[in-house]
Design a protein around this motif. Structure first.
Motif, mmCIF file in Angstrom:
data_model
loop_
_atom_site.group_PDB
_atom_site.id
_atom_site.type_symbol
_atom_site.label_atom_id
_atom_site.label_comp_id
_atom_site.label_asym_id
_atom_site.label_seq_id
_atom_site.Cartn_x
_atom_site.Cartn_y
_atom_site.Cartn_z
ATOM 1 N N GLN A 83 66.116 91.892 -21.235
ATOM 2 C CA GLN A 83 65.363 92.296 -22.425
ATOM 3 C C GLN A 83 66.210 93.135 -23.379
ATOM 4 O O GLN A 83 66.187 92.952 -24.574
ATOM 5 C CB GLN A 83 64.110 93.084 -22.021
ATOM 6 N N GLU A 84 66.981 94.085 -22.830
ATOM 7 C CA GLU A 84 67.808 94.948 -23.684
ATOM 8 C C GLU A 84 69.238 94.434 -23.759
ATOM 9 O O GLU A 84 70.173 95.211 -23.883
ATOM 10 C CB GLU A 84 67.827 96.390 -23.195
ATOM 11 N N ALA A 85 69.421 93.130 -23.637
ATOM 12 C CA ALA A 85 70.718 92.468 -23.762
ATOM 13 C C ALA A 85 71.706 92.882 -22.664
ATOM 14 O O ALA A 85 72.382 92.041 -22.097
ATOM 15 C CB ALA A 85 71.331 92.657 -25.144
ATOM 16 N N ALA A 86 71.805 94.199 -22.378
ATOM 17 C CA ALA A 86 72.710 94.675 -21.322
ATOM 18 C C ALA A 86 74.135 94.181 -21.524
ATOM 19 O O ALA A 86 74.776 93.681 -20.613
ATOM 20 C CB ALA A 86 72.188 94.278 -19.930
ATOM 21 N N LEU A 87 74.635 94.323 -22.762
ATOM 22 C CA LEU A 87 76.032 93.991 -23.029
ATOM 23 C C LEU A 87 76.895 95.195 -22.667
ATOM 24 O O LEU A 87 76.418 96.327 -22.659
ATOM 25 C CB LEU A 87 76.220 93.662 -24.518
ATOM 26 N N PHE A 88 78.169 94.947 -22.357
ATOM 27 C CA PHE A 88 79.072 96.052 -22.071
ATOM 28 C C PHE A 88 79.505 96.669 -23.398
ATOM 29 O O PHE A 88 80.174 96.011 -24.197
ATOM 30 C CB PHE A 88 80.284 95.569 -21.275
ATOM 31 N N PRO A 89 79.119 97.930 -23.658
ATOM 32 C CA PRO A 89 79.352 98.493 -24.986
ATOM 33 C C PRO A 89 80.830 98.663 -25.325
ATOM 34 O O PRO A 89 81.173 98.782 -26.493
ATOM 35 C CB PRO A 89 78.645 99.862 -24.926
ATOM 36 N N TRP A 90 81.711 98.663 -24.318
ATOM 37 C CA TRP A 90 83.136 98.868 -24.591
ATOM 38 C C TRP A 90 83.867 97.546 -24.820
ATOM 39 O O TRP A 90 85.048 97.535 -25.095
ATOM 40 C CB TRP A 90 83.800 99.643 -23.447
ATOM 41 N N LEU A 91 83.144 96.417 -24.685
ATOM 42 C CA LEU A 91 83.787 95.122 -24.875
ATOM 43 C C LEU A 91 83.322 94.480 -26.180
ATOM 44 O O LEU A 91 82.165 94.609 -26.563
ATOM 45 C CB LEU A 91 83.457 94.178 -23.711
ATOM 46 N N SER A 92 84.247 93.769 -26.831
ATOM 47 C CA SER A 92 83.911 93.046 -28.048
ATOM 48 C C SER A 92 82.989 91.885 -27.699
ATOM 49 O O SER A 92 82.804 91.548 -26.531
ATOM 50 C CB SER A 92 85.185 92.524 -28.706
ATOM 51 N N VAL A 93 82.428 91.273 -28.742
ATOM 52 C CA VAL A 93 81.526 90.142 -28.541
ATOM 53 C C VAL A 93 82.185 89.073 -27.678
ATOM 54 O O VAL A 93 81.626 88.635 -26.668
ATOM 55 C CB VAL A 93 81.111 89.563 -29.914
ATOM 56 N N ILE A 94 83.413 88.694 -28.031
ATOM 57 C CA ILE A 94 84.058 87.592 -27.294
ATOM 58 C C ILE A 94 84.352 88.008 -25.852
ATOM 59 O O ILE A 94 84.207 87.216 -24.918
ATOM 60 C CB ILE A 94 85.337 87.088 -28.032
ATOM 61 N N ASP A 95 84.737 89.284 -25.646
ATOM 62 C CA ASP A 95 85.013 89.740 -24.278
ATOM 63 C C ASP A 95 83.734 89.810 -23.447
ATOM 64 O O ASP A 95 83.758 89.588 -22.236
ATOM 65 C CB ASP A 95 85.706 91.110 -24.289
ATOM 66 N N ASN A 96 82.615 90.138 -24.088
ATOM 67 C CA ASN A 96 81.333 90.115 -23.384
ATOM 68 C C ASN A 96 80.979 88.684 -22.984
ATOM 69 O O ASN A 96 80.551 88.434 -21.859
ATOM 70 C CB ASN A 96 80.228 90.693 -24.270
ATOM 71 N N VAL A 97 81.187 87.771 -23.928
ATOM 72 C CA VAL A 97 80.792 86.382 -23.670
ATOM 73 C C VAL A 97 81.655 85.757 -22.573
ATOM 74 O O VAL A 97 81.180 84.969 -21.767
ATOM 75 C CB VAL A 97 80.858 85.565 -24.977
ATOM 76 N N THR A 98 82.921 86.146 -22.510
ATOM 77 C CA THR A 98 83.811 85.528 -21.518
ATOM 78 C C THR A 98 83.896 86.341 -20.227
ATOM 79 O O THR A 98 84.683 86.012 -19.342
ATOM 80 C CB THR A 98 85.235 85.364 -22.092
ATOM 81 N N PHE A 99 83.084 87.388 -20.114
ATOM 82 C CA PHE A 99 83.163 88.261 -18.928
ATOM 83 C C PHE A 99 82.973 87.459 -17.629
ATOM 84 O O PHE A 99 83.749 87.603 -16.680
ATOM 85 C CB PHE A 99 82.117 89.367 -19.027
ATOM 86 N N GLY A 100 81.957 86.601 -17.617
ATOM 87 C CA GLY A 100 81.650 85.824 -16.411
ATOM 88 C C GLY A 100 82.839 84.986 -15.948
ATOM 89 O O GLY A 100 83.359 85.189 -14.844
ATOM 90 N N PRO A 101 83.310 84.056 -16.797
ATOM 91 C CA PRO A 101 84.457 83.241 -16.379
ATOM 92 C C PRO A 101 85.685 84.080 -16.019
ATOM 93 O O PRO A 101 86.429 83.720 -15.109
ATOM 94 C CB PRO A 101 84.742 82.358 -17.606
ATOM 95 N N ARG A 102 85.879 85.197 -16.714
ATOM 96 C CA ARG A 102 87.048 86.023 -16.387
ATOM 97 C C ARG A 102 86.910 86.622 -14.986
ATOM 98 O O ARG A 102 87.870 86.687 -14.232
ATOM 99 C CB ARG A 102 87.224 87.133 -17.431
ATOM 100 N N MET A 103 85.693 87.082 -14.647
ATOM 101 C CA MET A 103 85.493 87.643 -13.312
ATOM 102 C C MET A 103 85.705 86.582 -12.237
ATOM 103 O O MET A 103 86.105 86.871 -11.124
ATOM 104 C CB MET A 103 84.085 88.227 -13.163
ATOM 105 N N GLN A 104 85.383 85.334 -12.604
ATOM 106 C CA GLN A 104 85.531 84.257 -11.626
ATOM 107 C C GLN A 104 86.947 83.707 -11.587
ATOM 108 O O GLN A 104 87.227 82.731 -10.889
ATOM 109 C CB GLN A 104 84.534 83.139 -11.944
ATOM 110 N N GLY A 105 87.831 84.332 -12.372
ATOM 111 C CA GLY A 105 89.238 83.959 -12.330
ATOM 112 C C GLY A 105 89.553 82.624 -12.985
ATOM 113 O O GLY A 105 90.570 82.004 -12.681
ATOM 114 N N ARG A 106 88.682 82.193 -13.913
ATOM 115 C CA ARG A 106 88.998 80.952 -14.617
ATOM 116 C C ARG A 106 90.091 81.199 -15.651
ATOM 117 O O ARG A 106 90.312 82.333 -16.059
ATOM 118 C CB ARG A 106 87.752 80.441 -15.340
#
Ligand SMILES: Nc1ncnc2c1ncn2[C@@H]1O[C@H](COP(=O)(O)OP(=O)(O)OP(=O)(O)O)[C@@H](O)[C@H]1O
Ligand SMILES: [Mg+2]
Lengths: 258, 299
Positions: A83-106
């Motif tokens: 509901q409150e988006a829960a974005l990481f406030p220290w990451l840019s839009v693109i870094d937030n969007v790619t957080f998942g694949p980056r954590m998975q080592g893609r």
């Protein structure tokens, strides 16, 4: 071939702290590529149910399966839009969007084109480098949706994602979601307490009742797709709305407030 | 229910009210608009007024002999003493302090830097882990909390006994003093991480290590900086105390030594030096903070 349900919830009980009976004997399932909406008054256990499916919390009793596999922990196969988006406030839009694949080592070569595509789809192609604090509520929510879609999840879980938005933004977000769903078929479990929103989006609406939370009734929505917000004035739409309101009013356990 | 609120509002009236509301707001803003440079100069002048007046009165009273300058030398005497301390030459051993300011200031600064870096290197990871892991909290936190009420000054004899009159004792005290606020704030920061951010990272497939470095640590960073700034103040307190007792160089040593030989001009110059160094090192930390927490400022 797949006769497996995307989401299978059987006999689920959830008791908080030994006394708060949040969910009682909840049974329901969502088919692959179905858009299911959980509708119910505040406090009836909608978020609790979603959290169990997401793996954020454990059932007290019963069985929760996603494509046949019992849910044990959160994972990228079940993307959540908060509901409150829960974005990481220290990451840019693109870094937030790619957080998942980056954590998975893609590799970036793999996820960047996808991320760019989804950012374009939600209309944020010009906001790559912005921080969440520089975005409006609706834009944050769109980042949240893009971030979920980038992971190519099998199930999309959305907990009142538009609940905090103003009416205007809410309408445009609903249209956006309809558009996304039409092009990228997904199994969606969407929570709301807005009847119009439920009818507009759903293949199936599950009305929940409170204390303890249960599924009160299942209502198939057979409005043609693709849908748009102009549907809100449609006769069939109003009939469905009356029917659902009737269920909510007669549901003895449902609070008046709904 | 109040009936009047349910009445339909005349849209024209509502619009007019809105417009005049906006007008008033603009007016209020307009009144506050003073040319930037002028208002800033005025602000600086206002803040400088009090210290300048105190200095002038002190100087005049001192020169008039109203204050015994042996106990409280007036500003120009302090400035003279400081100048010799900084740039003078120790001719025939007559002025033991002459020309030693930079060396002593550097000694103190170096000790603070060393002890402070040790405090950060230990305090930040320990604090974040205590805040993140309930197990770590149970094992480490009670010990830290029960040692914390012991003031660092009370550690002095222990430190001298252990390390002797050497640099290491001072650095130990500084590190210990700065460690507590850093570890406590880092713990709070890591403990207060938003549940939704943890859940968001978990559903995106972050493992425990990624959770710690990519979510918990950045979330805790503002609190860590708060702890680091408090710790820096304690580090300067600790270095002065340690140098007064446990080592034979640095601004703290000179401070106590000058007092013993009655050189109150050096005492005052020394106090001001400590203040300036403390201020400058805090400024450095604030710059680092602003750089690391850029995401917090842009609104
Ligand atoms: N962590 C918890 N501990 C104790 N009780 C809880 C917890 N989470 C939820 N509850 C209780 O369980 C019940 C259902 O809560 P839940 O958040 O699922 O409701 P909801 O339908 O999502 O409501 P809303 O529409 O307000 O979000 C409520 O009575 C709530 O107080
Ligand atoms: Mg909820």
């Amino acid at each position: 071939m797949s006769i497996l349900n995307a989401i299978e919830v059987a006999g689920v009980e959830k008791i908080y702290g030994g006394s708060v009976h949040a969910l009682s004997n909840v049974d329901f399932h969502v088919a692959d590529n179905e858009f299911a909406v959980l509708l119910g008054p505040s406090g009836c256990g909608k978020s609790t149910l979603l959290n169990l499916i997401a793996g954020f919390e454990d059932v007290t009793d019963g069985d929760v399966r996603v494509f046949g596999t019992p849910v044990a922990a959160p994972g990228p196969d079940r993307a959540v839009v908060f509901q409150e988006a829960a974005l990481f406030p220290w990451l840019s839009v693109i870094d937030n969007v790619t957080f998942g694949p980056r954590m998975q080592g893609r590799s970036a070569a793999e996820y960047m084109p996808v991320a760019e595509e989804f950012l374009r789809l939600v209309g944020l192609q010009d906001f790559y480098d912005k921080l969440p604090s520089q975005l409006s509520g609706g834009m944050k929510q769109r980042v949240g949706i893009a971030r979920a879609l980038v992971m190519n999840p099998r199930v999309l879980l959305m907990d009142e994602p538009f609940g905090a938005l103003d009416a205007q933004t809410r309408l445009s977000m609903q249209e956006l979601l309809l558009r996304v769903w039409d092009t990228h078929k997904k199994t969606v479990l969407f929570i709301t307490h807005d009847i119009d929103e439920a009818i507009l989006l759903a293949d199936t609406v599950y009305v929940m009742s409170a204390r303890p939370g249960r599924i009160a009734v299942k209502i198939p929505i057979e409005l043609p797709r693709p849908r748009g917000v102009d549907l809100l004035t449609d006769d069939t739409f109003n009939e469905l709305r009356r029917e659902i309101m009737g269920h909510i009013r007669t549901g003895a356990t449902i609070q008046q407030a709904a | 229910m109040d009936k009047t609120t349910a009445l339909p509002i005349d849209p024209a009236a509502a619009n007019a009210a809105g417009a005049s509301g906006r007008g008033r707001a603009a007016e209020r803003r307009g009144m506050a608009v003073i040319p930037y440079r002028e208002s800033r100069l005025k602000g600086i002048a206002q803040s400088l007024a009090l210290p300048v007046i105190v200095l002038i009165v002190w100087e005049i009273a001192g020169r008039a002999g109203l204050i015994m300058s042996g106990i409280l030398p007036y500003p120009s005497l302090v400035a003279q003493g400081w100048w010799t301390w900084a740039f003078g030459e120790n001719v025939m051993g007559l002025n033991a302090y002459a020309g030693t300011w930079a060396e002593n200031a550097f000694n103190s600064f170096e000790r603070v830097a060393k002890g402070y870096v040790v405090a950060i290197l230990i305090g930040v990871p320990v604090g974040v882990i205590i805040g993140w892991s309930k197990l770590a909290a149970r094992i480490v936190d009670p010990t830290i909390q029960s040692m914390r009420p012991i003031p660092i000054t009370a550690w002095l004899p222990f430190s001298i006994a252990l390390f002797g009159i050497r640099d290491f004792g001072a650095i130990f005290l500084i590190a210990l003093g700065a460690f507590y606020p850093i570890v406590v704030n880092a713990t709070h920061g890591a403990r207060d991480v938003s549940t939704n951010l943890i859940r968001a990272a978990a559903m995106m497939g972050a493992n425990r290590r990624q959770m710690l470095f990519r979510v918990v640590f950045p979330s805790a960073l503002p609190a860590i900086f708060t702890g680091m700034r408090i710790g820096l103040g304690i580090a300067w307190t600790a270095v002065i105390v340690a140098e007064m007792v446990a080592v034979k160089s640095g601004l703290g040593y000179v401070l106590w030594d000058a007092y013993y030989v009655g050189r109150m001009d050096i005492v005052i110059a020394d106090m001001v030096s400590i203040g300036i160094l403390g201020f400058m090192s805090d400024w450095l930390i604030v710059q680092l903070q602003n750089y690391c927490l850029k995401w917090k400022q842009q609104r």
